[in-house]
Structure formats: C-alpha cells, structure tokens
Design a protein around this motif. Structure first.
Motif, PDB file in Angstrom:
ATOM      1  N   GLY A  56       0.570  17.017   4.462  1.00  0.00           N
ATOM      2  CA  GLY A  56      -0.769  16.276   5.004  1.00  0.00           C
ATOM      3  C   GLY A  56      -1.188  15.898   3.956  1.00  0.00           C
ATOM      4  O   GLY A  56      -1.585  13.688   4.832  1.00  0.00           O
ATOM      5  N   LEU A  57      -1.122  15.455   2.651  1.00  0.00           N
ATOM      6  CA  LEU A  57      -1.257  14.189   1.185  1.00  0.00           C
ATOM      7  C   LEU A  57      -0.636  13.209   2.143  1.00  0.00           C
ATOM      8  O   LEU A  57      -1.038  12.132   2.420  1.00  0.00           O
ATOM      9  CB  LEU A  57      -0.482  14.766   0.440  1.00  0.00           C
ATOM     10  N   GLY A  63      -1.475   6.655   6.020  1.00  0.00           N
ATOM     11  CA  GLY A  63      -2.495   5.606   6.520  1.00  0.00           C
ATOM     12  C   GLY A  63      -3.255   4.943   6.149  1.00  0.00           C
ATOM     13  O   GLY A  63      -4.235   4.649   6.765  1.00  0.00           O
ATOM     14  N   SER A  64      -3.396   4.470   5.319  1.00  0.00           N
ATOM     15  CA  SER A  64      -4.142   3.750   4.105  1.00  0.00           C
ATOM     16  C   SER A  64      -3.107   2.647   3.875  1.00  0.00           C
ATOM     17  O   SER A  64      -1.739   2.973   3.260  1.00  0.00           O
ATOM     18  CB  SER A  64      -4.115   4.369   3.013  1.00  0.00           C
ATOM     19  N   THR A  65      -3.744   1.300   3.873  1.00  0.00           N
ATOM     20  CA  THR A  65      -3.117  -0.079   4.066  1.00  0.00           C
ATOM     21  C   THR A  65      -2.587  -0.356   2.378  1.00  0.00           C
ATOM     22  O   THR A  65      -1.309  -0.253   2.376  1.00  0.00           O
ATOM     23  CB  THR A  65      -3.788  -1.245   3.954  1.00  0.00           C
ATOM     24  N   ASP A  66      -2.802   0.433   1.601  1.00  0.00           N
ATOM     25  CA  ASP A  66      -3.158   0.829   0.201  1.00  0.00           C
ATOM     26  C   ASP A  66      -1.914   1.204  -0.163  1.00  0.00           C
ATOM     27  O   ASP A  66      -0.991   1.248  -1.441  1.00  0.00           O
ATOM     28  CB  ASP A  66      -4.370   0.798  -0.485  1.00  0.00           C
ATOM     29  N   THR A  67      -1.267   2.159   0.546  1.00  0.00           N
ATOM     30  CA  THR A  67      -0.128   3.483   0.346  1.00  0.00           C
ATOM     31  C   THR A  67       0.415   3.339   0.881  1.00  0.00           C
ATOM     32  O   THR A  67       0.894   4.630   0.451  1.00  0.00           O
ATOM     33  CB  THR A  67      -1.044   4.833  -0.439  1.00  0.00           C
ATOM     34  N   ALA A  68       0.477   2.849   2.022  1.00  0.00           N
ATOM     35  CA  ALA A  68       1.182   2.928   3.746  1.00  0.00           C
ATOM     36  C   ALA A  68       2.918   2.660   2.689  1.00  0.00           C
ATOM     37  O   ALA A  68       4.261   3.872   3.357  1.00  0.00           O
ATOM     38  CB  ALA A  68       1.013   2.263   4.270  1.00  0.00           C
ATOM     39  N   PRO A 208     -13.960  -7.504  -6.105  1.00  0.00           N
ATOM     40  CA  PRO A 208     -13.451  -5.978  -5.792  1.00  0.00           C
ATOM     41  C   PRO A 208     -13.663  -4.939  -7.066  1.00  0.00           C
ATOM     42  O   PRO A 208     -13.693  -5.593  -8.586  1.00  0.00           O
ATOM     43  CB  PRO A 208     -11.705  -6.059  -6.050  1.00  0.00           C
ATOM     44  N   ASP A 209     -13.714  -3.852  -7.000  1.00  0.00           N
ATOM     45  CA  ASP A 209     -13.458  -3.452  -8.299  1.00  0.00           C
ATOM     46  C   ASP A 209     -12.894  -3.237  -8.962  1.00  0.00           C
ATOM     47  O   ASP A 209     -11.295  -2.959  -8.320  1.00  0.00           O
ATOM     48  CB  ASP A 209     -13.921  -1.958  -8.164  1.00  0.00           C
ATOM     49  N   PRO A 210     -12.186  -3.385 -10.455  1.00  0.00           N
ATOM     50  CA  PRO A 210     -11.146  -3.395 -10.836  1.00  0.00           C
ATOM     51  C   PRO A 210      -9.802  -2.637 -10.523  1.00  0.00           C
ATOM     52  O   PRO A 210      -8.219  -2.619 -10.421  1.00  0.00           O
ATOM     53  CB  PRO A 210     -11.536  -3.136 -11.832  1.00  0.00           C
ATOM     54  N   ALA A 211     -10.633  -0.710 -10.135  1.00  0.00           N
ATOM     55  CA  ALA A 211      -8.906   0.101  -9.834  1.00  0.00           C
ATOM     56  C   ALA A 211      -9.083  -0.418  -8.318  1.00  0.00           C
ATOM     57  O   ALA A 211      -8.381   0.545  -8.026  1.00  0.00           O
ATOM     58  CB  ALA A 211     -10.305   1.161  -9.644  1.00  0.00           C
ATOM     59  N   ALA A 212      -9.545  -1.262  -7.534  1.00  0.00           N
ATOM     60  CA  ALA A 212      -9.175  -1.716  -6.670  1.00  0.00           C
ATOM     61  C   ALA A 212      -7.700  -2.708  -6.350  1.00  0.00           C
ATOM     62  O   ALA A 212      -7.333  -2.126  -5.588  1.00  0.00           O
ATOM     63  CB  ALA A 212     -10.587  -1.675  -5.391  1.00  0.00           C
ATOM     64  N   LEU A 213      -8.088  -2.693  -7.861  1.00  0.00           N
ATOM     65  CA  LEU A 213      -6.617  -3.421  -8.110  1.00  0.00           C
ATOM     66  C   LEU A 213      -5.125  -3.034  -7.795  1.00  0.00           C
ATOM     67  O   LEU A 213      -4.323  -3.567  -8.271  1.00  0.00           O
ATOM     68  CB  LEU A 213      -6.942  -4.257  -8.813  1.00  0.00           C
ATOM     69  N   ARG A 214      -5.672  -1.612  -8.122  1.00  0.00           N
ATOM     70  CA  ARG A 214      -3.808  -0.830  -7.808  1.00  0.00           C
ATOM     71  C   ARG A 214      -2.838  -0.939  -7.014  1.00  0.00           C
ATOM     72  O   ARG A 214      -2.060  -1.424  -7.397  1.00  0.00           O
ATOM     73  CB  ARG A 214      -4.111   0.630  -7.794  1.00  0.00           C
ATOM     74  N   PRO A 215      -3.011  -1.028  -5.868  1.00  0.00           N
ATOM     75  CA  PRO A 215      -2.095  -0.942  -4.889  1.00  0.00           C
ATOM     76  C   PRO A 215      -1.177  -2.713  -4.857  1.00  0.00           C
ATOM     77  O   PRO A 215      -0.209  -2.984  -4.368  1.00  0.00           O
ATOM     78  CB  PRO A 215      -2.800  -1.762  -3.702  1.00  0.00           C
ATOM     79  N   LEU A 216      -2.588  -4.020  -5.306  1.00  0.00           N
ATOM     80  CA  LEU A 216      -2.163  -4.729  -5.861  1.00  0.00           C
ATOM     81  C   LEU A 216      -0.484  -5.231  -7.246  1.00  0.00           C
ATOM     82  O   LEU A 216       0.346  -5.185  -6.930  1.00  0.00           O
ATOM     83  CB  LEU A 216      -2.904  -5.914  -6.605  1.00  0.00           C
ATOM     84  N   ARG A 217      -1.284  -3.546  -7.956  1.00  0.00           N
ATOM     85  CA  ARG A 217      -0.351  -3.696  -9.243  1.00  0.00           C
ATOM     86  C   ARG A 217       1.369  -3.106  -8.756  1.00  0.00           C
ATOM     87  O   ARG A 217       2.113  -3.706  -9.118  1.00  0.00           O
ATOM     88  CB  ARG A 217      -0.214  -3.152 -10.646  1.00  0.00           C
ATOM     89  N   LEU A 218       0.893  -2.431  -8.169  1.00  0.00           N
ATOM     90  CA  LEU A 218       2.457  -1.489  -7.257  1.00  0.00           C
ATOM     91  C   LEU A 218       3.010  -2.687  -6.824  1.00  0.00           C
ATOM     92  O   LEU A 218       3.914  -2.614  -6.914  1.00  0.00           O
ATOM     93  CB  LEU A 218       1.418   0.095  -6.404  1.00  0.00           C
TER      94      LEU A 218
END
Length: 237
Positions: A56-57, A63-68, A208-218
C-alpha cells in the motif's frame, strides 16, 4: 521497513557493513514520516506489517510524481504469488525470506543502479543526436561537458535551495532555468522537467519550500551516476 526487531537490525547491519547509509523503521506510518523528511536511494520493505502494508505504501509512492521512480526491494516470507505479481507490477524487485546476505546486497545494488541505467541510455541517445560519437574530438568534448555537469550541478542545486530559504523568487527562477537547460541538453529529461516546474512556480512568485526540493536532489543523484558512467565510456572509447 521491517516490523520484526531482529530482522530489522540484521538487515540494517548487513547493509551498513556494505557501506550503505541506512534509516531503519518498524512500520508503514514511520516509513511515511521518514520519506517525508528524506528520500532514500532505495527503499527496502517487508510486504506485510501491522499498521499498513508495504504494498500500500509503495502504491501511494508510485502515484506521486515526486516519488514515482523510487527503487524498491520487497522482502517477505509469506507472500502469495498474487502479492509478488502486484509488487513486480509496481516496478519492485522481490526477495523471499530467508535469503542470503549476498542476495540482499545484490538486489539493493541492482535497484539503486536501475534508474541511472535508464538515464544513461537517454544521455547516450542525446549525445548521438548532437554529434559523432566515433570521432575522438567529439568524445572528448562530450566527456568534458558531462564531467563538468556532474561536478557543478550539486553546487547549483545548493544555491537554489539557499535562494528558496531566502524566498528570493527571482534567483530561484534563474538558477532553475540554467540548471534545467543543462539537464535537458544532456538528455536528463526528468530532472529538467522537475526544474522547469520550480522555474514556472518561481516565475509566478511561488517560492518552493526547501523541503520540497528533495525529489530534485534524489533525481540529481541518479543523473550524476548516469553521466559519470557515460563519461567513463567515452574515455574508454
């Protein structure tokens, strides 16, 4: 992510001994909190646990662009064939418990490398469009450009994060624009797309909130591994 304390400690210790930086949690809710704080290179998870399943996780992550594109290795000693098929359909690999340590390390290494291989193929195709890869001078040029990007992009992304913390929309827009152009020119289209979205938001005054840049770093980590591999190929060629 493993609810059994003994199994969780054993898995974490084996991965740490192999040189991996490990964040171990014992439930799906704890994993969600950890993933919100920082995205790993690979998620290793039991399929079934109290409080929410790994399946489920991961379905939510897909389903999220950031973590797909987050690589996932599922572990289970009681998964039914349909469960395994569901995990594979989500793009995950699977190990049946108990498994040899070497199998775990191989699965994690393979999962970590898979996204970079996809990007590397796109980079090779882009370079082939730009020039003659059989020409030694062209290979030297492309290798220099790839190496320069891999070395300089983390600093540029760090500057972007600093500008976001200052809420400097104009600087965020300019930095995202430049880095997106470099990524697109080298064939790193997903990274370029993420940066274009940041650029567009900043252009409209939404920092953007700096935390929202995590997908960019990944994604930048994936791209740097990919361009590094292609740069080595060009040197060998």
């Amino acid at each position: 992510m493993e609810d059994d304390d003994v199994s969780r400690e054993l898995i974490a210790s084996r991965l740490q001994r192999a040189g991996h930086d490990v964040r171990a949690v014992g439930s799906a809710p704890a994993a969600r909190t950890q993933l919100h704080d920082a995205l790993p290179d690979v998620l290793v998870s039991d399929m079934f646990m109290p409080g929410g399943s790994g399946l489920g996780l991961v379905a939510d992550l897909r389903g999220s662009t950031d973590t797909a594109g987050l690589p996932v290795v599922f572990l289970s000693g009681r998964a039914l064939p349909a469960d395994v098929e569901a995990g594979l359909a989500l793009g995950c690999s699977y190990l049946r418990k108990p498994f040899p340590v070497t199998a775990l390390l191989d699965a994690v290494g393979e999962a970590a490398a898979a996204p970079s291989r996809v990007v590397a193929a796109a980079v090779r195709a882009r370079l082939a469009d730009l020039g003659d890869l059989d020409d030694a001078s062209e290979r030297r040029l492309f290798r220099r450009l790839l190496t320069s990007f891999a070395e300089q992009a983390p600093s540029s992304l760090g500057q972007l994060g600093a500008a976001a913390r200052r809420e400097d929309a104009a600087e965020v827009e300019a930095l995202a624009h430049r880095l997106a152009g470099s990524a697109a020119n080298l064939g790193a289209t997903r990274l370029a797309g993420l940066l274009r979205a940041v650029e567009a938001d900043a252009g409209e005054g939404r920092v953007p909130d700096p935390a929202a840049l995590r997908p960019l770093r990944l994604e930048l980590g994936v791209v740097r591994r990919a361009v590094g591999a292609v740069a080595r190929e060009l040197a060998d060629g």
